[in-house]
Design a protein around this motif. Structure first.
Motif, PDB file in Angstrom:
ATOM      1  N   GLY A  55       0.798  -1.219   0.000  1.00 17.80           N
ATOM      2  CA  GLY A  55       0.000   0.000   0.000  1.00 17.80           C
ATOM      3  C   GLY A  55       0.832   1.271   0.000  1.00 17.80           C
ATOM      4  O   GLY A  55       0.275   2.364  -0.038  1.00 17.80           O
ATOM      5  N   THR A  58       1.056   4.184  -4.751  1.00 15.96           N
ATOM      6  CA  THR A  58      -0.220   4.269  -5.452  1.00 15.96           C
ATOM      7  C   THR A  58      -0.046   5.110  -6.710  1.00 15.96           C
ATOM      8  O   THR A  58       0.918   5.876  -6.834  1.00 15.96           O
ATOM      9  N   ARG A  72      -5.816  -0.227   0.794  1.00 16.65           N
ATOM     10  CA  ARG A  72      -5.970  -1.668   0.966  1.00 16.65           C
ATOM     11  C   ARG A  72      -5.798  -2.040   2.427  1.00 16.65           C
ATOM     12  O   ARG A  72      -5.088  -1.373   3.192  1.00 16.65           O
ATOM     13  N   VAL A  79      -9.306  -4.361  -1.100  1.00 20.88           N
ATOM     14  CA  VAL A  79      -8.851  -3.075  -1.626  1.00 20.88           C
ATOM     15  C   VAL A  79     -10.076  -2.196  -1.833  1.00 20.88           C
ATOM     16  O   VAL A  79     -11.135  -2.682  -2.253  1.00 20.88           O
ATOM     17  N   CYS A  96     -11.684  -4.763 -10.530  1.00 24.15           N
ATOM     18  CA  CYS A  96     -10.387  -4.832  -9.881  1.00 24.15           C
ATOM     19  C   CYS A  96      -9.622  -6.022 -10.452  1.00 24.15           C
ATOM     20  O   CYS A  96     -10.230  -6.984 -10.948  1.00 24.15           O
TER      21      CYS A  96
END
Length: 127
Positions: A55, A58, A72, A79, A96
């Motif tokens: 995480g 991003t 997440r 997520v 996703c």
């Protein structure tokens, strides 16, 4: 094998907010970077956002930067995609997808990098 299930789609007015969830099966979830993609009618699937295994990294498409936030929870194998200030052009089926990677900081929004996909959830932004 990883199974992904999206939820949280629906109808929302322009300017509204919604949070999508992507729940994964299996106990290797933390080995996967996760991406959110969307496909509007008549258009190609496009990357919206991605998050690395921990995480820490991003990324966002320019069209959603500043409005969407990905996060997440590896303990919950989930997520999230928080979507604010929604616009009619955000209307699409949202998917996703998972990218198995040994690189902790890897975060891809390329469809060809994804090994597993969910079936999608529909978001409609309309008044």
């Amino acid at each position: 094998q990883l199974q992904l299930v999206e939820s949280g789609g629906g109808l929302v007015q322009p300017g509204g907010s919604l949070r999508l969830s992507c729940a994964a099966s299996g106990n290797t979830f933390s080995y996967y970077a996760i991406g959110w993609f969307r496909q509007a009618p008549g258009k190609e699937r496009e990357g919206v956002s991605c998050i690395s295994r921990s995480g820490a990294s991003t990324n966002y498409a320019d069209s959603v930067k500043g409005r969407f936030t990905i996060s997440r929870d590896n303990a919950k194998n989930t997520v999230y995609l928080q979507m604010n200030s929604l616009k009619p052009e955000d209307t699409a089926v949202y998917y996703c997808a998972a990218d198995l990677t040994f690189v902790q900081s890897r975060c891809s929004m390329r469809t060809n990098d994804m090994g597993y996909w969910g079936k999608g959830t529909l978001l409609t932004v309309s008044s």
